[in-house]
Design a protein around this motif. Structure first.
Motif, PDB file in Angstrom:
ATOM      1  N   ARG A   1       0.832  -1.207   0.000  1.00  0.00           N
ATOM      2  CA  ARG A   1       0.000   0.000   0.000  1.00  0.00           C
ATOM      3  C   ARG A   1       0.865   1.255   0.000  1.00  0.00           C
ATOM      4  O   ARG A   1       1.970   1.253   0.512  1.00  0.00           O
ATOM      5  N   GLU A   2       0.305   2.328  -0.533  1.00  0.00           N
ATOM      6  CA  GLU A   2       0.926   3.645  -0.424  1.00  0.00           C
ATOM      7  C   GLU A   2      -0.149   4.601   0.049  1.00  0.00           C
ATOM      8  O   GLU A   2      -1.308   4.472  -0.299  1.00  0.00           O
ATOM      9  N   GLY A   3       0.247   5.500   0.915  1.00  0.00           N
ATOM     10  CA  GLY A   3      -0.725   6.424   1.467  1.00  0.00           C
ATOM     11  C   GLY A   3      -0.494   6.594   2.956  1.00  0.00           C
ATOM     12  O   GLY A   3       0.632   6.461   3.437  1.00  0.00           O
ATOM     13  N   VAL A   4      -1.579   6.854   3.682  1.00  0.00           N
ATOM     14  CA  VAL A   4      -1.446   7.191   5.096  1.00  0.00           C
ATOM     15  C   VAL A   4      -2.566   6.535   5.903  1.00  0.00           C
ATOM     16  O   VAL A   4      -3.699   6.407   5.435  1.00  0.00           O
ATOM     17  N   ILE A   5      -2.197   6.128   7.119  1.00  0.00           N
ATOM     18  CA  ILE A   5      -3.135   5.589   8.104  1.00  0.00           C
ATOM     19  C   ILE A   5      -2.994   6.454   9.354  1.00  0.00           C
ATOM     20  O   ILE A   5      -1.873   6.745   9.788  1.00  0.00           O
ATOM     21  N   ILE A   6      -4.113   6.849   9.942  1.00  0.00           N
ATOM     22  CA  ILE A   6      -4.085   7.716  11.122  1.00  0.00           C
ATOM     23  C   ILE A   6      -4.953   7.121  12.221  1.00  0.00           C
ATOM     24  O   ILE A   6      -6.061   6.657  11.965  1.00  0.00           O
ATOM     25  N   ASN A   7      -4.426   7.116  13.442  1.00  0.00           N
ATOM     26  CA  ASN A   7      -5.189   6.781  14.650  1.00  0.00           C
ATOM     27  C   ASN A   7      -5.222   8.054  15.482  1.00  0.00           C
ATOM     28  O   ASN A   7      -4.171   8.629  15.770  1.00  0.00           O
ATOM     29  N   GLU A   8      -6.419   8.492  15.879  1.00  0.00           N
ATOM     30  CA  GLU A   8      -6.556   9.787  16.551  1.00  0.00           C
ATOM     31  C   GLU A   8      -7.464   9.683  17.768  1.00  0.00           C
ATOM     32  O   GLU A   8      -8.541   9.116  17.707  1.00  0.00           O
ATOM     33  N   LEU A   9      -6.993  10.249  18.871  1.00  0.00           N
ATOM     34  CA  LEU A   9      -7.790  10.400  20.088  1.00  0.00           C
ATOM     35  C   LEU A   9      -8.369  11.807  20.091  1.00  0.00           C
ATOM     36  O   LEU A   9      -7.645  12.778  19.835  1.00  0.00           O
ATOM     37  N   PHE A  10      -9.662  11.919  20.387  1.00  0.00           N
ATOM     38  CA  PHE A  10     -10.273  13.249  20.456  1.00  0.00           C
ATOM     39  C   PHE A  10     -11.544  13.167  21.286  1.00  0.00           C
ATOM     40  O   PHE A  10     -12.056  12.084  21.541  1.00  0.00           O
ATOM     41  N   GLU A  11     -12.036  14.310  21.711  1.00  0.00           N
ATOM     42  CA  GLU A  11     -13.308  14.370  22.430  1.00  0.00           C
ATOM     43  C   GLU A  11     -14.392  14.905  21.503  1.00  0.00           C
ATOM     44  O   GLU A  11     -14.148  15.824  20.733  1.00  0.00           O
ATOM     45  N   ASP A  12     -15.581  14.325  21.644  1.00  0.00           N
ATOM     46  CA  ASP A  12     -16.707  14.848  20.883  1.00  0.00           C
ATOM     47  C   ASP A  12     -17.279  16.064  21.615  1.00  0.00           C
ATOM     48  O   ASP A  12     -16.736  16.501  22.643  1.00  0.00           O
ATOM     49  N   GLU A  13     -18.372  16.606  21.100  1.00  0.00           N
ATOM     50  CA  GLU A  13     -18.950  17.827  21.692  1.00  0.00           C
ATOM     51  C   GLU A  13     -19.458  17.625  23.115  1.00  0.00           C
ATOM     52  O   GLU A  13     -19.591  18.588  23.864  1.00  0.00           O
ATOM     53  N   GLU A  14     -19.719  16.374  23.530  1.00  0.00           N
ATOM     54  CA  GLU A  14     -20.136  16.097  24.916  1.00  0.00           C
ATOM     55  C   GLU A  14     -18.951  15.786  25.827  1.00  0.00           C
ATOM     56  O   GLU A  14     -19.130  15.480  27.006  1.00  0.00           O
ATOM     57  N   GLY A  15     -17.755  15.808  25.285  1.00  0.00           N
ATOM     58  CA  GLY A  15     -16.565  15.536  26.083  1.00  0.00           C
ATOM     59  C   GLY A  15     -16.198  14.061  26.180  1.00  0.00           C
ATOM     60  O   GLY A  15     -15.304  13.686  26.932  1.00  0.00           O
ATOM     61  N   GLU A  16     -16.884  13.198  25.398  1.00  0.00           N
ATOM     62  CA  GLU A  16     -16.560  11.770  25.412  1.00  0.00           C
ATOM     63  C   GLU A  16     -15.287  11.525  24.609  1.00  0.00           C
ATOM     64  O   GLU A  16     -15.131  12.021  23.489  1.00  0.00           O
ATOM     65  N   LEU A  17     -14.369  10.746  25.193  1.00  0.00           N
ATOM     66  CA  LEU A  17     -13.108  10.422  24.529  1.00  0.00           C
ATOM     67  C   LEU A  17     -13.360   9.340  23.482  1.00  0.00           C
ATOM     68  O   LEU A  17     -13.942   8.296  23.779  1.00  0.00           O
ATOM     69  N   LEU A  18     -12.929   9.614  22.250  1.00  0.00           N
ATOM     70  CA  LEU A  18     -13.131   8.704  21.127  1.00  0.00           C
ATOM     71  C   LEU A  18     -11.798   8.366  20.480  1.00  0.00           C
ATOM     72  O   LEU A  18     -10.841   9.130  20.572  1.00  0.00           O
ATOM     73  N   LEU A  19     -11.767   7.216  19.822  1.00  0.00           N
ATOM     74  CA  LEU A  19     -10.608   6.796  19.041  1.00  0.00           C
ATOM     75  C   LEU A  19     -11.084   6.605  17.607  1.00  0.00           C
ATOM     76  O   LEU A  19     -12.033   5.865  17.355  1.00  0.00           O
ATOM     77  N   ARG A  20     -10.415   7.296  16.689  1.00  0.00           N
ATOM     78  CA  ARG A  20     -10.801   7.237  15.276  1.00  0.00           C
ATOM     79  C   ARG A  20      -9.633   6.702  14.456  1.00  0.00           C
ATOM     80  O   ARG A  20      -8.485   7.061  14.678  1.00  0.00           O
ATOM     81  N   PHE A  21      -9.965   5.845  13.508  1.00  0.00           N
ATOM     82  CA  PHE A  21      -9.048   5.375  12.490  1.00  0.00           C
ATOM     83  C   PHE A  21      -9.506   5.974  11.180  1.00  0.00           C
ATOM     84  O   PHE A  21     -10.707   6.034  10.914  1.00  0.00           O
ATOM     85  N   TYR A  22      -8.560   6.431  10.363  1.00  0.00           N
ATOM     86  CA  TYR A  22      -8.910   6.760   8.990  1.00  0.00           C
ATOM     87  C   TYR A  22      -7.684   6.576   8.114  1.00  0.00           C
ATOM     88  O   TYR A  22      -6.549   6.652   8.575  1.00  0.00           O
ATOM     89  N   CYS A  23      -7.938   6.241   6.872  1.00  0.00           N
ATOM     90  CA  CYS A  23      -6.834   6.027   5.944  1.00  0.00           C
ATOM     91  C   CYS A  23      -7.233   6.493   4.554  1.00  0.00           C
ATOM     92  O   CYS A  23      -8.415   6.550   4.208  1.00  0.00           O
ATOM     93  N   TYR A  24      -6.213   6.811   3.801  1.00  0.00           N
ATOM     94  CA  TYR A  24      -6.364   7.161   2.393  1.00  0.00           C
ATOM     95  C   TYR A  24      -5.174   6.523   1.697  1.00  0.00           C
ATOM     96  O   TYR A  24      -4.033   6.939   1.922  1.00  0.00           O
ATOM     97  N   MET A  25      -5.433   5.482   0.930  1.00  0.00           N
ATOM     98  CA  MET A  25      -4.337   4.713   0.352  1.00  0.00           C
ATOM     99  C   MET A  25      -4.688   4.206  -1.039  1.00  0.00           C
ATOM    100  O   MET A  25      -5.847   4.190  -1.437  1.00  0.00           O
ATOM    101  N   GLY A  26      -3.658   3.740  -1.692  1.00  0.00           N
ATOM    102  CA  GLY A  26      -3.799   3.013  -2.945  1.00  0.00           C
ATOM    103  C   GLY A  26      -2.937   1.764  -2.863  1.00  0.00           C
ATOM    104  O   GLY A  26      -2.110   1.629  -1.966  1.00  0.00           O
TER     105      GLY A  26
END
Length: 157
Positions: A88-113
């Protein structure tokens, strides 16, 4: 191109809560040694071959594929894996963030070929379906959090 995303709560009601720092430590450990977090036998090698103040380079064998990734860490926020060599070529991201209610979330996203494959061809479509499927990256996020909790309980985090 392959685009996939999944988001899960870090602290669902039925699990022992993790702080942002603990969840981050799990993500950082996974970036440094995927063998600790993937199904036994899936990752047979994972080593840091270069490290600087801004990134490190890891080489791994995952699912029989030889990978080289440039990994950047944004403390307690984001791990980014740039696919430098492998199928694969591209990027994979794992991100910790809070939503508007302050709940801690873990998100994965990727854009690859897929290297050497027809863009949006049969192989990329199959990979897209795999990422989005039941055993795709949402399951991987849940597994990462589960393993983080287990390491914490054993005093290894």
């Amino acid at each position: 191109m392959i685009y996939s995303t999944a988001t899960v709560p870090v602290n669902p009601e039925d699990e022992a809560p993790l702080t942002r720092a603990q969840a981050w430590k799990g993500l950082e450990l996974k970036a440094r040694d995927a063998r600790l977090f993937l199904v036994p036998g899936l990752c047979t090698r994972c080593e840091i071959v270069e490290e600087s103040a801004t990134h490190f380079v890891r080489e791994a064998t995952i699912g029989g594929n030889e990978l080289r990734e440039i990994v950047t860490l944004e403390p307690e926020s984001k791990v980014t894996f740039f696919q430098a060599a492998g199928p694969r070529e591209g990027v994979i991201i794992n991100e910790l963030f809070e939503d508007e209610e302050g709940e801690l979330l873990l998100r994965f996203y990727c854009y690859m070929g897929l290297r050497g494959k027809e863009p949006n061809g049969r192989e990329e479509q199959a990979e897209q379906a795999q990422f989005a499927g039941e055993n795709g990256y949402k399951a991987a996020l849940m597994s990462t959090l589960k393993q983080t909790r287990e390491l914490l309980a054993k005093g290894k985090l």
